[in-house]
Scaffold this active site. Structure first.
Site, mmCIF file in Angstrom:
data_model
loop_
_atom_site.group_PDB
_atom_site.id
_atom_site.type_symbol
_atom_site.label_atom_id
_atom_site.label_comp_id
_atom_site.label_asym_id
_atom_site.label_seq_id
_atom_site.Cartn_x
_atom_site.Cartn_y
_atom_site.Cartn_z
ATOM 1 N N GLY A 53 0.849 -1.188 0.000
ATOM 2 C CA GLY A 53 0.000 0.000 0.000
ATOM 3 C C GLY A 53 0.874 1.223 0.000
ATOM 4 N N THR A 54 0.307 2.329 -0.422
ATOM 5 C CA THR A 54 1.164 3.481 -0.630
ATOM 6 C C THR A 54 0.857 4.679 0.280
ATOM 7 O OG1 THR A 54 -0.143 3.843 -2.586
ATOM 8 C CG2 THR A 54 1.984 2.839 -2.888
ATOM 9 N N THR A 55 0.117 5.674 -0.167
ATOM 10 C CA THR A 55 0.157 6.962 0.537
ATOM 11 C C THR A 55 -1.053 7.201 1.440
ATOM 12 O OG1 THR A 55 1.323 7.800 -1.373
ATOM 13 C CG2 THR A 55 0.521 9.419 0.187
#
Lengths: 281, 272
Positions: A53-55
């Site tokens: 997952g990122t931001t």
């Protein structure tokens, strides 16, 4: 152990012993195999095996805090999922967003949610905001071995503190270090860009609606410059997950509400693709 | 050498049942009432800290009468069981029926085993569904028997008198305020006349179907309770209450300033 829960037998005596109010501690005694930290991994790097997952971004406003996450999960150069959810309610007055190894992060969030609710039910009162943040730190710390093999989880935790009546934000490192942030913060691969955007957009007197717009703008800027962060998907109508937490409790904005904010933002970006302009002085 | 007296199994069980029943009858009653939007629990409980009604899981709540330390152990076991099941499977897989079954097995085993004293407790386990027709209420007795409760239920000291009062006046689909008023006046009803229980001596909680959060259990705080009850006339505290309050709240080995769960043995609540 778990197979005979509710299975028609007498409740095990160990369940009746008063003592710990922590669900994690209880599991460690009763069913340690259910704890993410009790798994042994073979040596080697596991980072490329599972989606990341990122931001995540969060920002406070007078009387509350807002947290938002983009919808992309990546595996190397591949987009593993375009509508993943990475911001979850931790309890009714706090939310946790996750960056890093998605599978382990989601499991950790489930454990954290159960931990907070379990304490509340056993003790009859909720944990303090700092107490919740410390419990999360303990869960992250116990994941250090896996983090060193590439399965790191880095959460962002935010909630409304009933003692001081303000929204608070906590960030973490993989060793379980817990740091309180003022005003706003971001974690994940696009966090540098999101934080830069929030620096220019954030004001301490934002209303809740303006704070939502600010974090959606910041996520757009993150997606603009980070390939692992997903921007608004206009054809599929996939927009960020946004939670708003105030003294009345937390709630996730409906898809329609976020779509309205995103459409407004995109209309502005059609005129000026880099987003709203900050004053020079 | 003395020979042990022979006691027939029937007599043994009867003695144990009498022992448990006597302990339960000393306490004040707990009422559970179905209303339009869920299930209401009301008990007369002067203590603000030692609850008789508690949340177990999203849609499941628990009410008890009898010895505090015994039902508190059962409550904690229920919360642990439910949370562990919800964590290892899914929140939806935690059911009131499963919990009632686990309690029944536990109480039944303790009652019939020679080595342990029977628990002096009775429990309600309630679970709300999507509509009033899907609501489930189970009543568990000290010997592990389970009964399905429809519309309303009463346990504890004056259960028969209170149940008689409810029988005459209960109606299906009542609003919360009406249900609270009915339950509170039922608790204040005795054969010698009715009394008004002070607001501060009431413990009221609901499982509220209309709540948007997944956890449907809500404690009714005193301000809201006063609003729901409206004008009731002057309060008449129970004459036995002062006597009950003089019962020491904890054993001599645990200092009185400790929170309820700090010691190895939880303190014993006033029987009220």
């Amino acid at each position: 152990m778990t197979s005979d829960l509710f299975g028609g037998a007498r409740i095990p005596a160990s369940f009746m012993v008063p003592g710990t109010s922590s669900f994690t501690d209880f599991l460690a005694g009763q069913a340690p195999e259910l704890l993410p930290s009790r798994r042994s991994l073979p040596p080697g790097q596991a980072a490329d095996l599972a989606p990341h997952g990122t931001t995540i971004v969060a920002a406070t406003f007078p009387g509350g805090v807002v947290m938002a996450g983009d919808r992309r999960a990546t595996m190397g150069n591949v987009i593993a999922q375009r509508d993943i959810e990475k911001v979850f309610p931790a309890d009714e007055f706090s939310a946790v967003g996750i960056a890093g190894s998605a599978g382990i992060a989601v499991e950790m969030v489930r454990l954290f949610q159960t931990e907070l609710e379990h304490y509340e039910k056993i003790e009859g009162i909720t944990l303090s905001m700092a107490g919740k943040a410390n419990r999360l730190a303990a869960l992250i710390r116990s994941n250090l071995a896996m983090a060193m093999q590439g399965l790191a989880v880095v959460p962002l935790f935010a909630g409304f503190d009933h003692a001081t009546h303000v929204g608070r934000i906590f960030s973490y490192d993989v060793t379980g270090g817990r740091y309180e942030e003022t005003a706003f913060h971001s974690v994940g691969s696009g966090s540098l860009f999101a934080r830069g955007a929030l620096k220019k957009l954030y004001r301490p007197d934002l209303s809740d609606g303006e704070a939502v717009l600010a974090v959606v703008q910041a996520l757009y800027d993150a997606a603009d410059d980070d390939s692992a962060t997903g921007g608004p998907d206009l054809t599929r109508r996939i927009f960020p997950v946004v939670h708003v937490i105030t003294g009345d409790g937390g709630r996730r904005l409906s898809d329609d509400e976020v779509a309205e904010v995103a459409d407004r933002m995109i209309a502005g970006r059609m005129q000026r693709p880099d987003g709203p302009q900050a004053g020079l002085s | 050498m003395s020979m042990p007296f022979y006691v027939s199994p029937e007599q043994l069980m009867k003695d144990r049942a009498d022992y448990a029943r006597k302990g339960i009858a000393r306490g004040r009653s707990v009422v559970v009432v179905q209303y339009a939007d869920g299930v209401l629990f009301v008990s007369e409980n002067p203590s603000q800290a030692l609850h008789k009604v508690s949340e177990i899981y999203d849609r499941i709540a628990f009410a008890a009468v009898g010895r505090y330390n015994e039902f508190e152990n059962l409550r904690i076991a229920g919360v642990r069981l439910a949370d562990m099941r919800g964590y290892s499977y899914d929140r939806r897989d935690v059911t009131g029926r499963g919990l009632a079954n686990a309690y029944a097995q536990t109480l039944g085993t303790i009652f019939s085993s020679g080595g342990e004293k029977p628990y002096e407790v009775e429990l309600f386990v309630a679970e709300i569904g999507e509509s009033a027709a899907d609501d489930q209420i189970y009543r568990l007795t000290y010997d592990g028997q389970v009964a399905d409760v429809q519309r309303y239920g009463v346990m504890g000291g004056a259960a028969d008198v209170v149940a008689g009062y409810l029988e005459e006046r209960y109606s299906d689909g009542a609003q919360l305020a009406d249900a609270v008023r009915l339950a509170v006046s039922a608790l204040g009803h005795t054969e010698d006349g009715d009394r008004v229980i002070p607001d501060d001596d009431l413990e009221v909680a609901i499982l509220d179907r209309t709540r948007t959060q997944p956890r449907k259990f809500v404690r009714i705080v005193p301000a809201r309770l006063r609003q729901l009850l409206g004008e009731r006339g002057p309060a008449e505290p129970n004459p036995e209450r002062d006597m009950e309050r003089s019962v020491p709240p904890a054993g001599p080995e645990s200092p009185p300033s400790q929170p309820p769960m700090a010691g190895d043995e939880p303190p014993v609540a006033p029987p009220g």
